[in-house]
Structure formats: C-alpha cells, structure tokens
Design an enzyme around this catalytic site. Structure first.
Site, PDB file in Angstrom:
ATOM      1  N   LYS A  22       0.915  -1.378   0.080  1.00 16.16           N
ATOM      2  CA  LYS A  22      -0.097   0.309  -0.020  1.00 16.16           C
ATOM      3  C   LYS A  22       0.878   1.009  -0.079  1.00 16.16           C
ATOM      4  CE  LYS A  22      -1.975   1.398   3.931  1.00 16.16           C
ATOM      5  NZ  LYS A  22      -1.197   2.953   4.503  1.00 16.16           N
ATOM      6  N   ASN A  23       1.881   1.213   1.264  1.00 20.47           N
ATOM      7  CA  ASN A  23       2.382   2.354   1.304  1.00 20.47           C
ATOM      8  C   ASN A  23       3.228   2.761  -0.650  1.00 20.47           C
ATOM      9  OD1 ASN A  23       0.800   3.246   3.156  1.00 20.47           O
ATOM     10  ND2 ASN A  23       2.166   2.431   4.957  1.00 20.47           N
ATOM     11  N   ARG A  91      -4.774  10.057   4.188  1.00 21.70           N
ATOM     12  CA  ARG A  91      -3.616  11.090   4.302  1.00 21.70           C
ATOM     13  C   ARG A  91      -2.755  11.301   3.607  1.00 21.70           C
ATOM     14  NH1 ARG A  91      -1.058  13.838   8.467  1.00 21.70           N
ATOM     15  NH2 ARG A  91       0.544  14.086   8.197  1.00 21.70           N
ATOM     16  N   CYS A 115      -6.287   7.517   8.826  1.00 21.89           N
ATOM     17  CA  CYS A 115      -6.613   6.851  10.410  1.00 21.89           C
ATOM     18  C   CYS A 115      -5.806   8.049  11.167  1.00 21.89           C
ATOM     19  CB  CYS A 115      -4.948   5.454   9.966  1.00 21.89           C
ATOM     20  SG  CYS A 115      -5.705   4.609   9.637  1.00 21.89           S
ATOM     21  N   ARG A 120      -1.468  14.051  13.603  1.00 19.46           N
ATOM     22  CA  ARG A 120      -0.749  13.809  12.886  1.00 19.46           C
ATOM     23  C   ARG A 120      -0.783  15.797  12.268  1.00 19.46           C
ATOM     24  NH1 ARG A 120      -2.600   8.355   9.461  1.00 19.46           N
ATOM     25  NH2 ARG A 120      -0.420   8.455   8.484  1.00 19.46           N
ATOM     26  N   PRO A 121      -0.088  16.338  12.376  1.00 19.09           N
ATOM     27  CA  PRO A 121       0.213  17.299  11.144  1.00 19.09           C
ATOM     28  C   PRO A 121       0.993  17.239  10.466  1.00 19.09           C
ATOM     29  CG  PRO A 121       2.337  16.894  13.538  1.00 19.09           C
ATOM     30  CD  PRO A 121       1.123  15.754  13.381  1.00 19.09           C
ATOM     31  N   ASP A 306       3.547   0.175  12.437  1.00 17.28           N
ATOM     32  CA  ASP A 306       2.454   0.129  11.731  1.00 17.28           C
ATOM     33  C   ASP A 306       2.206  -2.006  12.127  1.00 17.28           C
ATOM     34  OD1 ASP A 306       1.363   2.448  10.667  1.00 17.28           O
ATOM     35  OD2 ASP A 306       2.820   2.015   8.665  1.00 17.28           O
ATOM     36  N   ARG A 398      -9.158  -0.691   4.029  1.00 19.12           N
ATOM     37  CA  ARG A 398      -7.824   0.480   2.971  1.00 19.12           C
ATOM     38  C   ARG A 398      -7.059   0.294   3.510  1.00 19.12           C
ATOM     39  NH1 ARG A 398      -8.322   5.644   7.044  1.00 19.12           N
ATOM     40  NH2 ARG A 398      -6.878   6.896   5.790  1.00 19.12           N
TER      41      ARG A 398
HETATM   42  N1  EPU Z   1       5.151  14.544  11.412  1.00 16.25           N
HETATM   43  C1  EPU Z   1       4.590  15.545  12.217  1.00 16.25           C
HETATM   44  N2  EPU Z   1       4.818  16.401  11.058  1.00 16.25           N
HETATM   45  C2  EPU Z   1       4.955  16.111   9.673  1.00 16.25           C
HETATM   46  C3  EPU Z   1       5.120  15.159   9.755  1.00 16.25           C
HETATM   47  C4  EPU Z   1       4.820  14.311  10.455  1.00 16.25           C
HETATM   48  O1  EPU Z   1       4.909  15.778  13.033  1.00 16.25           O
HETATM   49  O2  EPU Z   1       4.511  17.875   8.954  1.00 16.25           O
HETATM   50  C5  EPU Z   1       5.148  13.341  13.095  1.00 16.25           C
HETATM   51  C6  EPU Z   1       4.272  12.143  12.689  1.00 16.25           C
HETATM   52  O3  EPU Z   1       3.035  12.711  13.357  1.00 16.25           O
HETATM   53  C7  EPU Z   1       4.531  11.266  13.735  1.00 16.25           C
HETATM   54  C8  EPU Z   1       5.282  11.106  12.847  1.00 16.25           C
HETATM   55  O4  EPU Z   1       6.057  12.441  12.437  1.00 16.25           O
HETATM   56  O5  EPU Z   1       4.251  11.146  14.523  1.00 16.25           O
HETATM   57  C9  EPU Z   1       5.939  10.680  11.793  1.00 16.25           C
HETATM   58  O6  EPU Z   1       5.124  10.271  10.749  1.00 16.25           O
HETATM   59  P1  EPU Z   1       5.044  10.272   8.561  1.00 16.25           P
HETATM   60  O7  EPU Z   1       5.185  11.619   8.242  1.00 16.25           O
HETATM   61  O8  EPU Z   1       6.694   9.190   8.706  1.00 16.25           O
HETATM   62  O9  EPU Z   1       4.019   9.199   8.947  1.00 16.25           O
HETATM   63  P2  EPU Z   1       3.071   9.555   7.136  1.00 16.25           P
HETATM   64  O10 EPU Z   1       3.928   9.873   5.947  1.00 16.25           O
HETATM   65  O11 EPU Z   1       1.924  10.834   7.671  1.00 16.25           O
HETATM   66  C10 EPU Z   1       3.338   6.554   6.786  1.00 16.25           C
HETATM   67  C11 EPU Z   1       2.137   6.009   6.431  1.00 16.25           C
HETATM   68  C12 EPU Z   1       1.750   5.501   8.194  1.00 16.25           C
HETATM   69  C13 EPU Z   1       2.839   4.401   9.338  1.00 16.25           C
HETATM   70  C14 EPU Z   1       3.916   6.154   9.159  1.00 16.25           C
HETATM   71  C15 EPU Z   1       4.945   5.872  10.247  1.00 16.25           C
HETATM   72  C16 EPU Z   1       1.952   6.090   4.214  1.00 16.25           C
HETATM   73  C17 EPU Z   1       0.754   6.394   3.483  1.00 16.25           C
HETATM   74  N3  EPU Z   1       1.755   6.106   5.370  1.00 16.25           N
HETATM   75  O12 EPU Z   1       2.441   7.755   6.547  1.00 16.25           O
HETATM   76  O13 EPU Z   1       0.906   4.160   7.865  1.00 16.25           O
HETATM   77  O14 EPU Z   1       2.165   4.551  10.277  1.00 16.25           O
HETATM   78  O15 EPU Z   1       4.485   6.478   7.644  1.00 16.25           O
HETATM   79  O16 EPU Z   1       5.449   4.770   9.364  1.00 16.25           O
HETATM   80  O17 EPU Z   1       3.155   5.819   3.823  1.00 16.25           O
HETATM   81  C18 EPU Z   1      -0.277   2.456   7.651  1.00 16.25           C
HETATM   82  O18 EPU Z   1      -0.040   2.328   6.263  1.00 16.25           O
HETATM   83  O19 EPU Z   1      -1.619   1.526   9.037  1.00 16.25           O
HETATM   84  C19 EPU Z   1       0.088   3.700   8.075  1.00 16.25           C
HETATM   85  C20 EPU Z   1      -0.785   4.667   9.183  1.00 16.25           C
END
Ligand code: EPU
Length: 427
Positions: A22-23, A91, A115, A120-121, A306, A398
């Site tokens: 997925k990711n 997201r 999710c 999630r900023p 995850d 999802r």
């Molecule tokens: N964060 C911030 N500010 C930002 C971006 C992130 O504070 O601008 C924080 C987040 O709140 C979190 C941390 O940084 O505490 C990591 O977030 P990240 O940006 O790495 O996560 P993401 O890119 O939004 C992806 C996956 C998620 C997975 C996370 C962490 C995708 C589409 N989603 O999310 O996948 O949990 O990385 O590994 O790639 C899932 O598949 O169930 C899922 C939620």
C-alpha cells in the site's frame, strides 16, 4: 460498515502470496501526475486507499483502468485544476502538494484525512516545500500553495517523516538545480518511489540513507513498475502465526523488508526461514512462546509502528511480562482497550503499554477503529476461545485486500457479515 465474525483456535497452515505494498503504491500512483502519457503498474493492491487515490487522479483528468492488480494510468498532458474532494478521506493525499507544485506550480486542496493515530500535523511538509521558494497558506479546512519556479535547496528534517520526504522528492525532481535533503526517512517504500522516479528520468541519489541528493531535470517521461510485496501485511500474517501457532509460507515478500520482525519472532521461540532468492518466508510456531521484555516502534530499519498493534496482541498471549512503546505515533495505543475486553492484562501508561502475558483471550464484540488496530484484533480473535465479532471493519479494507480470504486460505474460521446481520456468539 461490514463486520468480521471469527471463531478462534484454528492453527494456521498453508501458503499465501502477499499483496503489493500500500505505502509504495500510493506515492507511485501520485507520481504519475508528474508527466503526461501512459503508465503500466503491476501488483497494485485492490484496497480502499488505492481506490481513493485513483479517484483523486480522475478528478485531475487522468484515465484509469484497474483490473486484477494491473493498473494502467493515462495522465493528461495538461493537469486540470480539479476539486479533489477525496483528499479528505486519505492521508496520502498530502502528496498532491509536492506533485502539483512540481508539475503545475500550484495546488489548492482540502486537508487530508486518514487513520486517527493521534495528531498528524503537516508542518514538515509545509516548511520543506517553502524551502523550494513556494508560498503556502493554510485555512482551517484547506491548504493552498503557489510558486513561479521551484529552486533546489538544502533542507534538514526535524524528524524523518516519510510523507514529508516523499513530498520533497516529488517536488524536487522537477526543480531547478540541486536539492540536498538531510535526516531522511529510510523506509523501503521511499526507495520504491525513488526507483520509479528514476525510471521516469529523475536524478535521485542516496535513498535508503540519511542524505538524499536530487538533481532537478526539465522533463520526466512515463514508466512501468511492479510494486513489491507489502511488508506490513506479510508481518501481520507472520505475527498471527506466532500468536495462534502453525506453519505458514508467505510468497512474494523480500525478507530484508521484515528483518527486524524476523529477529523478534525468533526471540519469542518461533522458527523463521527466509529465502531471499525466491522472496519467501516460512514461519513455524507452537503458539506458546516467550514474551520479549521491551519493544519500541521507531523509524526503519527499527521495529515499524504499523506492526505495533499486532505485536501488542502477540505479547498478550505469550508467556512473561513486557513493555511496548511507540515513538513514531506516541498515542497509538487504542488497541489496548479492545484487547482488554477480550481478557488481556494490559495497562496503558504515559510511557507505553505494560502487558502481563499468558492471557486466555475470549471472543466478544470489539471495534476495528483504524486499519492496523483492525488487523490486530483479527489476530486476537484467531487466538481467542469462542466467537469474536469485529465491527467497523471498513478500516481494515483500506489496507488489506481481503484479510478474511487470506486467513481462510491458512485454515482460519472467519467470514464477512453485513452490519445488519445478526450473529449468535453463544456457541
Ligand atoms: N509528523 C509531524 N509533522 C509532519 C509530518 C509528520 O510531526 O509534518 C510526525 C507524525 O505526527 C508522526 C511522525 O512524524 O508522529 C511520523 O510520521 P510520518 O510523516 O513518517 O508518517 P506518514 O508519512 O503520515 C506513513 C505511512 C503510515 C505509517 C507512518 C509511519 C503512508 C501512506 N503512510 O505515514 O502508514 O504509520 O508513515 O511509519 O506511507 C498505515 O499503513 O497503517 C499507516 C498509517
């Protein structure tokens, strides 16, 4: 929302081919907006998040044909300024910022959904894109950005965010000059995106390390790609085997992507055999191993957030006490409440979750709540006595093509029911 009805205690046995990641799929699908023309992407999972991302592409004028994991996208030579209402449901729609900034020099989109894992900023995404010279404004419900031309820059992530890095890469490949990104996320899905972009003609170096360098190019061209197996889905099934007991073979998964989990499962007493030539993993477990005293979810190559909820279930049924902490999403402990309803001895504290193992889980009605929590509760139900009903299962759809189909292939007693269908859980 559909629900799952599961009768526990069947050992798992058999082989299964894991769905595509997925990711990896989501950013690669977004990246097809960077150049007009036809793309062929194989092994794409048929899951709700992919369908929503394709909906966004259609809003922007792409034509999409998706059957049997084969995806053909025809991207328009000019990108329309569509409304993109589906951004609210996903997201990963945040990646439209980088893609549209790179391709069109502007974007105007609703805030992304996805999710609920605590706050999630998107501050790293915005701060990063501003370094390219973009002007970005936020309202309560939307984000708007504009730039006449993106100029290569140096940016250091305060935290190795996957999505923010992917946005910086998507925008940077068409920027003028060089970009240096420091403290980068090293997840395999980031490398998959970079591989795909290189096939399109992008110049990206160093993905999978702390520092990524991008040399901007004037133009990209469409490319074909095969999405690798999903390490989180494979990991979910390996953990299920460890919790319930059994002997399963997972195919089409690169063992290096689940190396940390493999090491962990071996510590609990499982036998795990990996074949990196054929991309197969065998998990053998008697369902009664020892708990590991401390596990902490951190960015790759460490233990993935995850798989944290699924691991919470495993630690509840293994023997011994343990502490589980999530340093990526520090509030992602919602599974504990549902698991306690099934009889787990589990306490959520500020610094993590404390689990006393050897729980005899009993079937009851629980709520999936979000994607990985739902998958974790499937594992709990498979390990429990009696029948479990998992409500709000649309969340699971999802990210898992059909978790019931896959688990049935491995011998589990699990079926989908409509929200309105009554289920007798007395026996
Ligand atoms: N964060 C911030 N500010 C930002 C971006 C992130 O504070 O601008 C924080 C987040 O709140 C979190 C941390 O940084 O505490 C990591 O977030 P990240 O940006 O790495 O996560 P993401 O890119 O939004 C992806 C996956 C998620 C997975 C996370 C962490 C995708 C589409 N989603 O999310 O996948 O949990 O990385 O590994 O790639 C899932 O598949 O169930 C899922 C939620």
């Amino acid at each position: 929302m559909p629900k799952l009805v599961i009768r526990g205690k069947n050992r798992l046995a058999g082989k299964i081919t894991v769905q595509g990641s997925k990711n990896s799929s989501l950013p690669i699908i977004a990246a097809t907006l960077l150049a007009g023309g036809e793309y062929h992407i194989d092994n794409v999972p048929d899951i709700l998040d992919v369908r929503k991302m394709l909906g966004i592409l259609k809003d922007l004028g792409s034509r999409v044909d998706f059957t049997d994991s084969k995806l053909i996208i025809r991207t328009a030579d000019r990108i329309d300024s569509g409304d993109m209402p589906d951004c609210r449901k996903l997201r990963a729609s945040i990646l439209m910022m980088g893609v549209l900034m790179g391709r069109r020099g502007c974007f105007d989109m609703p805030y992304p959904g996805g999710c609920r894992l605590g706050t999630r900023p998107v501050n790293y995404h915005i701060a990063g894109l501003k370094q390219y010279g973009a002007m970005i404004e936020e309202t309560e419900s939307s984000i708007f950005g504009k730039c006449d031309s993106l100029t290569g820059c140096e940016y250091t992530f305060a935290y190795p965010s996957i999505g923010a890095l992917e946005n910086m890469i998507l925008a940077g490949v068409l920027a003028t000059g060089s970009t240096i990104l420091n403290n980068c996320a090293k997840e395999p899905e980031v490398c998959d995106l970079c591989d795909f972009l290189r096939k399109m003609g992008a110049k990206i170096y160093g993905d999978g390390t702390d520092t990524i360098v991008i040399e901007g190019v004037d133009k990209l061209t469409p490319a074909d790609y095969v999405i690798p197996g999903d390490r989180i889905v494979a990991g979910t099934y390996m953990i299920a085997c460890a919790a319930v007991g059994g002997n399963i073979l997972i195919q089409k998964i690169e063992p290096r992507r689940v190396r940390y989990l493999t090491k962990l499962l071996k510590k609990t007493g499982c036998h795990v055999f990996t074949d990196s030539v054929n991309n197969e993993i065998i998990t053998l477990a008697d369902g009664g191993g020892r708990a590991v005293p401390y596990i902490c979810a951190r960015p790759y190559p460490e233990f993935p957030t995850d798989l944290q909820p699924q691991t919470m279930v495993l630690l509840s049924v293994l023997h011994g006490s343990s502490k589980l902490k999530d340093e990526v999403f520090v509030e992602r402990y919602g599974t504990a409440k549902e698991l306690a309803k099934m009889g787990a001895d589990i306490q959520v504290e500020e610094d993590g979750v404390y689990i006393k193992g050897s729980a005899r889980l009993t079937g009851t009605t629980v709520k999936a709540g979000n994607l990985r929590q739902g998958a974790a509760l499937v594992i709990a139900a498979l390990a429990a006595d009696g029948i479990t009903i998992i409500e709000e299962c649309r969340h699971i759809m999802r990210g898992y093509e059909d978790i019931a189909r896959d688990m049935r292939r491995l011998g589990a007693d699990i079926v989908w029911k409509n929200e309105t269908e009554n289920v007798d859980i007395s026996g």
